[in-house]
Design a protein around this motif. Structure first.
Motif, PDB file in Angstrom:
ATOM      1  N   ALA A   1       0.846  -1.193   0.000  1.00  0.00           N
ATOM      2  CA  ALA A   1       0.000   0.000   0.000  1.00  0.00           C
ATOM      3  C   ALA A   1       0.878   1.238   0.000  1.00  0.00           C
ATOM      4  N   ARG A   2       0.355   2.314  -0.576  1.00  0.00           N
ATOM      5  CA  ARG A   2       1.071   3.586  -0.508  1.00  0.00           C
ATOM      6  C   ARG A   2       0.273   4.671   0.210  1.00  0.00           C
ATOM      7  N   TYR A   3      -0.974   4.375   0.566  1.00  0.00           N
ATOM      8  CA  TYR A   3      -1.758   5.318   1.351  1.00  0.00           C
ATOM      9  C   TYR A   3      -2.822   4.531   2.100  1.00  0.00           C
ATOM     10  N   PRO A   4      -3.353   4.956   3.212  1.00  0.00           N
ATOM     11  CA  PRO A   4      -2.929   6.140   3.956  1.00  0.00           C
ATOM     12  C   PRO A   4      -1.607   5.936   4.691  1.00  0.00           C
ATOM     13  N   VAL A   5      -1.079   4.699   4.644  1.00  0.00           N
ATOM     14  CA  VAL A   5       0.272   4.432   5.118  1.00  0.00           C
ATOM     15  C   VAL A   5       1.017   3.730   3.987  1.00  0.00           C
ATOM     16  N   THR A   6       2.326   3.768   4.050  1.00  0.00           N
ATOM     17  CA  THR A   6       3.136   2.980   3.123  1.00  0.00           C
ATOM     18  C   THR A   6       3.402   1.636   3.777  1.00  0.00           C
ATOM     19  N   ALA A   7       3.067   0.563   3.061  1.00  0.00           N
ATOM     20  CA  ALA A   7       3.246  -0.799   3.582  1.00  0.00           C
ATOM     21  C   ALA A   7       4.109  -1.581   2.592  1.00  0.00           C
ATOM     22  N   ILE A   8       5.191  -2.154   3.088  1.00  0.00           N
ATOM     23  CA  ILE A   8       6.132  -2.909   2.269  1.00  0.00           C
ATOM     24  C   ILE A   8       6.284  -4.302   2.858  1.00  0.00           C
ATOM     25  N   ASP A   9       6.211  -5.331   2.007  1.00  0.00           N
ATOM     26  CA  ASP A   9       6.383  -6.710   2.438  1.00  0.00           C
ATOM     27  C   ASP A   9       7.728  -7.231   1.941  1.00  0.00           C
ATOM     28  N   LEU A  10       8.526  -7.770   2.855  1.00  0.00           N
ATOM     29  CA  LEU A  10       9.826  -8.335   2.519  1.00  0.00           C
ATOM     30  C   LEU A  10       9.808  -9.832   2.785  1.00  0.00           C
TER      31      LEU A  10
ATOM     32  N   ALA B   1     -15.710  -4.172  -7.614  1.00  0.00           N
ATOM     33  CA  ALA B   1     -16.538  -5.227  -8.184  1.00  0.00           C
ATOM     34  C   ALA B   1     -17.880  -5.333  -7.460  1.00  0.00           C
ATOM     35  N   ASP B   2     -17.892  -4.935  -6.181  1.00  0.00           N
ATOM     36  CA  ASP B   2     -19.130  -4.958  -5.395  1.00  0.00           C
ATOM     37  C   ASP B   2     -19.849  -3.608  -5.397  1.00  0.00           C
ATOM     38  N   GLY B   3     -19.363  -2.693  -6.218  1.00  0.00           N
ATOM     39  CA  GLY B   3     -20.001  -1.378  -6.311  1.00  0.00           C
ATOM     40  C   GLY B   3     -19.659  -0.436  -5.193  1.00  0.00           C
ATOM     41  N   ILE B   4     -18.565  -0.711  -4.472  1.00  0.00           N
ATOM     42  CA  ILE B   4     -18.115   0.157  -3.374  1.00  0.00           C
ATOM     43  C   ILE B   4     -16.994   1.040  -3.884  1.00  0.00           C
ATOM     44  N   VAL B   5     -17.183   2.355  -3.828  1.00  0.00           N
ATOM     45  CA  VAL B   5     -16.196   3.300  -4.340  1.00  0.00           C
ATOM     46  C   VAL B   5     -15.375   3.844  -3.175  1.00  0.00           C
ATOM     47  N   THR B   6     -14.062   3.737  -3.302  1.00  0.00           N
ATOM     48  CA  THR B   6     -13.164   4.269  -2.270  1.00  0.00           C
ATOM     49  C   THR B   6     -12.576   5.589  -2.741  1.00  0.00           C
ATOM     50  N   PRO B   7     -12.218   6.474  -1.812  1.00  0.00           N
ATOM     51  CA  PRO B   7     -11.641   7.760  -2.210  1.00  0.00           C
ATOM     52  C   PRO B   7     -10.350   7.556  -3.016  1.00  0.00           C
ATOM     53  N   ALA B   8     -10.126   8.438  -3.977  1.00  0.00           N
ATOM     54  CA  ALA B   8      -8.922   8.356  -4.787  1.00  0.00           C
ATOM     55  C   ALA B   8      -7.702   8.669  -3.939  1.00  0.00           C
ATOM     56  N   PRO B   9      -6.568   7.977  -4.175  1.00  0.00           N
ATOM     57  CA  PRO B   9      -5.361   8.246  -3.409  1.00  0.00           C
ATOM     58  C   PRO B   9      -4.748   9.580  -3.808  1.00  0.00           C
TER      59      PRO B   9
END
Length: 406
Positions: free
Chosen positions: A132-141, A396-404
């Motif tokens: 993820a890059r918002y609302p936090v940056t998440a990196i998997d190693l 796909a379920d018709g749920i709109v999330t705010p744009a990053p």
């Protein structure tokens, strides 16, 4: 590249440049003409820049293939390196882990420190992926070469120094299996403490809050503190419980986390030192499968200041987790517990993965992982689910999330 005649056993082809449709297929068309075998592939696209690495067996006339690869790259306007090897791909070391790094922001200095600690203990970073890059940056190693139990305390210390969150989990099938998630309620699933909200109706909010804080720090036995606080609520109208429920604010991301994981077949439970009047309605509202909490005694429409039955305390939360897991038919190792206070410690320790969420220091130190950002759905990143996957499923379920943010 030197034209030493020694016959290599493998070739590592690394292609870099601006990504566009057809790049990967063009390169593999060139490789297929030489009849080689593919031993390993890694490809990422970062800000429309592609990096493709392919390990292949080397044909007898490997120089001709090298020239063909270079011609293909040139026609694509990309750069390529062809490195000769003397063996197959290195087997990744034992002791494999997934390390999830959360930052808001995530600075390069923090990543440098984490990578340094990983190297210090002889481990290797095999793969890095942004979750993820918002609302936090998440990196998997993806890490190999050291057991998770060794890596976890080293990285936890560094994370505290850097002001970021880190979770270390074994890289096993449990991370991909259906699991049971058991959550605390007050200051975890919801914002604030229900008993303090009820106390506001009795005019004793400050007194109740002081006792709550002592209990959360582990300075007072939970059952003793609960009975003392409930006694202060004597004669509060039962209708106050409905008013409190209507004023409750969920933790940011709570609905998203439950919605996404229910799609994947996860089961949910809430276990609270709070009250059934609130938790039962929360469970119904969110689609949570199990709930357990304390029951306030009500006589003639008013609270009596007493609790009915056994108190759900620190030990009771762990017991509930085990009972719910047994009822579903999953091993305790396949459970995840999320909590913030000292009365959650037994539950966190009993679970396969215990997560301290915006927790007191004593809880953070004891948990397997700690999340200190105010977004409950960051738990999804610890489970290997990316923000892009969440948004695609919601769309796909018709749920709109705010744009990053750009």
């Amino acid at each position: 590249m030197s034209d030493v005649d020694e016959q290599p056993r493998t070739l590592l082809v690394t292609l870099t440049g601006k990504d566009r449709p057809g790049v990967t297929s063009a390169m593999f068309a060139t490789l297929s003409a030489a009849g080689v075998e593919v031993l390993d592939i890694e490809q990422i696209v970062l800000r429309r820049r592609l990096v493709l690495g392919v390990l292949i067996t080397a044909p007898r006339d490997w120089k001709r293939l090298r020239d063909a690869i270079e011609e293909t790259a040139a026609s694509l306007g990309m750069q390529v390196d062809v490195d000769r090897g003397v063996g197959d791909n290195r087997v990744r070391g034992s002791g494999r882990s997934h390390v999830t790094v959360l930052g808001a922001p995530l600075k390069a200095s923090a990543m440098a420190a984490i990578a340094g600690r990983i190297a210090d203990c002889g481990a290797n970073i095999d793969r890095i992926e942004r979750m993820a890059r918002y609302p936090v940056t998440a990196i998997d190693l993806a890490i190999s070469g050291v057991e998770p139990e060794v890596l976890r305390p080293l990285l936890a210390t560094e994370a505290a120094t850097q002001g970021i969150d880190i979770a270390v989990q074994p890289a096993d099938l449990l991370r991909r299996s259906m699991r049971l998630i058991v959550m605390d309620v007050d200051s975890t699933l919801i914002q604030g403490e229900v008993i303090e909200m009820i106390a506001a109706h009795a005019g004793c909010e400050a007194e109740v809050a002081a006792v709550t804080e002592q209990a959360m720090r582990g300075e007072m036995d939970f059952e003793e503190s609960l009975r003392a606080r409930v006694a202060l609520l004597k004669d509060v109208p039962a209708t106050a419980l409905d008013e409190v429920y209507e004023s409750i604010a969920l933790a940011p991301g709570a609905r998203t986390m439950v919605r996404v994981l229910r799609r994947l077949g996860y089961r949910f439970a809430i276990v609270s030192g709070g009250f059934t009047h609130i938790t039962a309605r929360l469970a119904e509202d969110l689609g949570i499968h199990y709930s357990r909490a304390n029951e306030l005694e009500i006589v003639d429409g008013r609270l009596t200041g007493r609790v009915v039955g056994d108190v759900v305390d620190r030990a009771g939360k762990a017991t509930a987790l085990r009972e719910f897991a047994a009822d579903i038919g999953v091993p305790v190792d396949a459970t995840i517990a999320i909590g913030d206070g000292a009365n959650d410690l037994d539950m966190l320790n009993a679970a396969g993965l215990g997560i301290a969420y915006n927790a007191k220091p004593v809880v953070r130190d004891a948990a397997d992982a700690s999340v200190n950002v105010p977004y409950l759905d960051t738990i999804l990143y610890l489970l290997g689910i990316s923000r892009e996957e969440i948004e695609a499923a919601d769309m796909a379920d018709g749920i709109v999330t705010p744009a990053p943010p750009v």
